[in-house]
Design a protein around this motif. Structure first.
Motif, PDB file in Angstrom:
ATOM      1  N   SER C  69      39.492  32.655  47.360  1.00 37.90           N
ATOM      2  CA  SER C  69      38.848  32.675  46.680  1.00 37.90           C
ATOM      3  C   SER C  69      37.149  32.997  47.201  1.00 37.90           C
ATOM      4  O   SER C  69      36.052  33.380  46.518  1.00 37.90           O
ATOM      5  CB  SER C  69      38.929  32.458  45.301  1.00 37.90           C
ATOM      6  OG  SER C  69      39.475  30.588  45.192  1.00 37.90           O
ATOM      7  N   ASP C  74      39.969  37.082  45.269  1.00 36.55           N
ATOM      8  CA  ASP C  74      40.342  37.709  43.829  1.00 36.55           C
ATOM      9  C   ASP C  74      39.475  38.391  43.020  1.00 36.55           C
ATOM     10  O   ASP C  74      39.197  39.722  42.656  1.00 36.55           O
ATOM     11  CB  ASP C  74      41.029  36.692  42.764  1.00 36.55           C
ATOM     12  CG  ASP C  74      39.421  35.441  43.016  1.00 36.55           C
ATOM     13  OD1 ASP C  74      38.280  35.695  44.014  1.00 36.55           O
ATOM     14  OD2 ASP C  74      39.569  34.466  42.480  1.00 36.55           O
ATOM     15  N   VAL C 230      47.007  36.122  46.796  1.00 38.20           N
ATOM     16  CA  VAL C 230      46.142  35.929  46.913  1.00 38.20           C
ATOM     17  C   VAL C 230      46.669  37.374  45.430  1.00 38.20           C
ATOM     18  O   VAL C 230      46.214  37.007  43.499  1.00 38.20           O
ATOM     19  CB  VAL C 230      44.960  36.327  46.706  1.00 38.20           C
ATOM     20  CG1 VAL C 230      43.789  36.513  46.612  1.00 38.20           C
ATOM     21  CG2 VAL C 230      44.398  35.152  47.981  1.00 38.20           C
ATOM     22  N   THR C 234      46.296  36.647  41.561  1.00 42.36           N
ATOM     23  CA  THR C 234      45.682  37.156  40.409  1.00 42.36           C
ATOM     24  C   THR C 234      46.124  37.931  39.266  1.00 42.36           C
ATOM     25  O   THR C 234      46.174  38.228  38.424  1.00 42.36           O
ATOM     26  CB  THR C 234      44.821  37.632  41.988  1.00 42.36           C
ATOM     27  OG1 THR C 234      44.157  36.899  42.406  1.00 42.36           O
ATOM     28  CG2 THR C 234      43.200  37.819  40.463  1.00 42.36           C
ATOM     29  N   PRO C 239      41.502  34.841  38.303  1.00 41.05           N
ATOM     30  CA  PRO C 239      41.337  34.176  39.447  1.00 41.05           C
ATOM     31  C   PRO C 239      40.845  32.915  39.142  1.00 41.05           C
ATOM     32  O   PRO C 239      40.471  32.553  37.928  1.00 41.05           O
ATOM     33  CB  PRO C 239      40.097  35.064  39.627  1.00 41.05           C
ATOM     34  CG  PRO C 239      39.199  35.261  37.628  1.00 41.05           C
ATOM     35  CD  PRO C 239      40.722  35.661  37.324  1.00 41.05           C
TER      36      PRO C 239
END
Lengths: 252, 307, 314
Positions: C69, C74, C230, C234, C239
């Motif tokens: 991230s 994200d 991810v 997410t 996030p």
């Protein structure tokens, strides 16, 4: 004369320099030599008050450096540091011009401008004067900083390994220029040098450091002996003479 | 440049929801004086002072890739604003501003202290640390705002826009412009400081005083801009880099251009934001966030030599 | 014989799960149990996904302070989601089946991430810090683009995506949860036999290739894996920037090994433990709603700075 008495410096409990007491004569060239990590650069920084010692003092001509203003100090002593990576994009002419800053502040006179041109001529920078600092080679950048210190026109000039990025021609002509300044302009030059033969063939005095202490110091002719140097570097060094100057043989 | 700014400003005066033509101005100058003119002035002042603050911070940290909005200064100012909004909501705007500026000052000092611990041979660590540091302060601000039910305020402060600017609500920005002008008087000092601590000390610069002056300027400008219009990211980053590429970092020459380009770009972003989704408005900060990031990436990846 | 430390973390996790499920159970027991079980499953999925993705990403980038991230993964997901809403309209988006919609989003995400970060890895291979910085800027740009796109939307569309902007652990959709779990299990099954080759990849591209590893192809595959992981986390909760960093460094200091057969499960378990225990603490003890993510962000960020200041960067 620069007199250092009982200078000590340590970083998080580890001594870098311990009880350094040395006198460096005015009007001449003094080389700081010694193996890696001996504290040469630190000593140079302490001399110029770039760093403050834990204890001890540096006195030039009877004046304690700690007690005078930054500007007064800048009129007495100029320094060329070893790491010259700066993010600032500035023209070589402007950089050398800042050498006159301690004298003129924001209002340079004709004399100041003459000094700047003079400095750029001496260090072979006229052709580069409109280039930005990050657009020239490492050696050229180094010469620009030396020219700035030259333009500062101080009695004392301190240089930390100035030959690092220089080619044969420019290294030799820099040393010759410094020699000339010492001999004919009455300047006092202190220079940290890695190349032993540059040190002993150009300097008048040596101060040899080992593990944060002074190993030996004095006139080059007397102190640069095979025994002293072998002990200093823990490596066999044999002494010769070339053209009347000492010459160290250690290459093989 | 001055000419371009004038043209932009004139255009800005005539763009907006309320129709404005020369004849209508003569009939009723109200819209012009109360809304358009202040808005245009605010954008110009903000852009100029934020760009100047950016270049000063870059020279003080000796790093090209920082600006107040990415090194925790803005977030610190917001924390200060939050604190004063919670504990002393009745204070006059100047008092709130002072608290925000002090908080920004502390935050910037914190960042400088952090950068001193980083190895100088890894210049990109500094902006990285700045972003993380700002992220932490931002998380703290979010937490506080959430607990105190002030999330909307946070949104207003975080995204710079000029739609709320009318006469009587932007005049603090003149102070920011004044701070930037004051910085110009010390242009040489900042240039020398940009050569690094060692060279500045050798030249007899009173390094710590210049450092303090610079940080105060940066903090003051950031706080003033946040209080009146909100955070405008990337201006302080992109503008100095563009100007530096063309004319170098001798501030005495370049600072007017930094200020001018900053003012022009912010005004332009605001105008784009006004036009693109007419009659609604997109914040100037968002518009420039996209343009600025793209330009900055181009600069990062396009650079060939890096010391 | 599994590692002792792993067993301890596992036991702690089971304990936390039990606490989460059964503590303070009153009233309509089954109804509450069902709610809690859904939430627990989401927490577990997110923890495992983030822990695994971070360790993988740190291996690929040869750096212990990286998380997907930080590089804007994200942010990219949010941008894509916003883009989808924008393209389909709020009605069209709402008509997407939860399961199929999620798979579609994840597929787009994998394609975009591979195109972007594959290019970035190649372009900045010589300079790790440059890569991080570019990643961060790209992330910021994605966020600006996202909010720009949201400004262009109708208010009804806007509320649709706004919910996804902040991390929150309540209100997880059943269909999305099921899809996430399926994707997650598939990834883990694919990944597990490859733990030994990951150890070699951690040595660096040149060394790994010297030892006969098809580095570039594997790197590409793992990049896809990270993008999918991810997407999972997410999509479920939004996030989370620093959780991965927190758990990856906890895993490193607990296991003190380079071996992925230990690191990967440790990171996954610790992440799940942090989330479940933290959520229990916040829901049941402190009675604070929805603030866990902010606290994790804060703690993880502080850890990041400490790591940097101590020079734990290679």
């Amino acid at each position: 004369m620069m007199k250092m008495s009982e200078l000590s410096y340590s970083v998080s409990g580890t001594d870098i320099l311990r009880d350094i007491s040395v006198e460096i004569p005015a009007r001449g060239m003094t080389a700081l030599i010694g193996p890696n990590g001996a504290g040469k650069s630190t000593l140079l920084h302490l001399m110029s008050r770039q760093m403050e010692p834990m204890s001890g003092q540096v006195v030039i001509d009877g004046q304690d450096l700690a007690t005078i203003t930054a500007q007064a100090r800048a009129l007495k002593l100029a320094v060329v540091a070893q790491h010259l990576n700066i993010a600032s994009r500035i023209r070589i002419r402007d950089l050398v011009g800042f050498g006159r800053w301690p004298h003129a502040r924001n209002r340079p006179t004709a004399e100041d401008r003459a000094w700047v041109t003079d400095a750029m001529t001496h260090f072979d920078l006229i052709a580069l004067q409109d280039r930005f600092l990050d657009e020239v080679s490492g050696g050229q950048r180094q010469r620009a900083f030396i020219a700035m210190a030259y333009a500062q026109d101080t009695e004392w000039l301190l240089l930390d390994e100035p030959l690092n990025n220089l080619d044969l021609h420019h290294a030799r002509s820099l040393m010759a220029r410094l020699r000339d300044m010492a001999d004919h302009q009455g300047k006092s030059i202190v220079i940290v040098l890695h190349d032993l033969n540059y040190a002993i063939s150009w300097a008048d005095h040596v101060v040899a450091l080992r593990a944060g202490r002074v190993a030996f110091e004095g006139p080059v002719q007397a102190m640069a002996t095979g025994e002293n140097l072998s002990n200093l570097y823990q490596t066999p060094v044999a002494m010769d003479h070339v053209d009347g100057r000492p010459f160290a043989r250690y290459h093989r | 440049m001055a000419l371009a700014l004038c043209v932009l400003s004139l255009c800005s005066l005539f763009i907006g929801v309320a129709d404005l033509s020369l004849s209508s101005i003569l009939d009723d100058p109200q819209v012009l004086v109360v809304s358009r003119l202040p808005r245009t002035l605010a954008a110009l002042l903000t852009g100029a002072s934020v760009a100047v603050a950016g270049v000063i911070l870059q020279l003080l940290v000796c790093n090209r890739f920082v600006e107040p909005a990415t090194t925790g200064t803005s977030e610190a100012a917001i924390l200060g604003l939050l604190a004063v909004t919670i504990w002393a909501p009745a204070w006059p705007i100047l008092g709130k501003m002072a608290v925000a500026a002090s908080a920004a000052l502390i935050g910037t000092f914190g960042f400088l202290a952090l950068t001193r611990k980083l190895p100088p041979e890894q210049p990109l660590l500094i902006p990285l640390v700045g972003l993380i540091y700002g992220g932490i302060l931002g998380a703290a601000a979010t937490f506080v705002a959430f607990q105190a039910d002030l999330i909307q305020y946070l949104g207003v402060w975080m995204s710079g826009e000029f739609s709320g600017v009318v006469a009587g609500r932007y005049e603090l920005l003149w102070l920011a412009g004044g701070a930037a002008l004051l910085a110009y008087l010390a242009a040489d000092q900042f240039t020398v400081a940009g050569l690094g601590r060692s060279a500045s000390l050798s030249l007899g610069l009173r390094y710590h005083q210049v450092l303090a002056l610079g940080i105060v300027t940066v903090a003051l400008v950031s706080a003033l801009v946040i209080v009146t219009v909100g955070v405008l990211p990337f201006i302080g980053l992109v503008v100095p880099n563009v100007v530096s590429r063309v004319m170098g970092d001798n501030l005495r020459e370049s600072l007017p251009f930094v200020a001018g380009l900053g003012a022009g770009l912010v005004l332009l972003s605001d105008m784009i934001g006004r036009v693109v989704r007419y009659p609604y408005e997109v914040p100037a900060g968002t518009v420039f966030g996209i343009i600025g990031a793209a330009v900055f990436l181009q600069m990062l990846l396009g650079r060939r030599s890096y010391a | 014989m599994p590692d002792k430390r792993l067993i301890w973390v596992g036991v702690a996790l089971l304990l936390a799960m039990a606490l989460f499920l059964f503590w303070g159970l009153r009233g309509k027991v089954w109804f509450i149990m069902e709610l809690r079980a859904t939430k627990l499953a989401a927490l577990l999925c997110v923890g495992i996904a983030i822990g695994t993705a971070t360790v993988l990403f740190q291996t690929l980038s040869h750096n212990r302070i990286m998380t997907p991230s930080i590089m804007g993964f994200d942010a990219l997901f949010l941008l894509l989601q916003t883009g989808l809403v924008f393209a389909l309209g709020s009605v069209g988006y709402a008509q997407l089946p939860a399961f199929g919609g999620f798979v579609l989003e994840a597929a787009v995400m994998v394609a975009a991430a591979v195109a972007l970060f594959g290019w970035l890895l190649k372009r900045t291979r010589q300079d790790l810090q440059l890569m991080i910085l570019v990643g961060i800027i790209i992330g910021l740009m994605f966020r600006a683009l996202t909010s720009f796109a949201q400004r262009l939307m109708d208010p009804s569309e806007f509320t649709m995506v706004q919910g996804a902007m902040f991390a929150q652990f309540s209100g997880v959709d059943d269909g999305a949860l099921l899809a996430s779990a399926v994707v997650l299990l598939g990834i883990l099954a694919w990944l597990w036999p490859r733990h030994a080759v990951l150890d070699v990849m951690a040595l660096g591209r040149a060394q790994a290739r010297g030892l006969g590893v098809a580095y570039d192809w594997l790197q590409f595959q793992i990049l896809c894996t990270i993008a999918a992981l991810v997407s999972v986390s997410t999509a479920l909760v939004g996030p989370l920037t620093f959780l991965g960093l927190l758990v990856a460094s906890l895993a490193h200091s607990l296991m003190r090994t380079h071996r992925h057969s230990l690191l990967l499960p440790a990171a996954a378990l610790i992440a799940a433990l942090v989330l479940v225990a933290g959520q229990t603490l916040f829901d049941r003890v402190l009675q604070l709603q929805s603030t866990l993510s902010v606290v994790i962000e804060f703690g993880g960020g502080m850890l990041f700075l400490v790591l940097l200041a101590r020079g734990h960067i290679r």
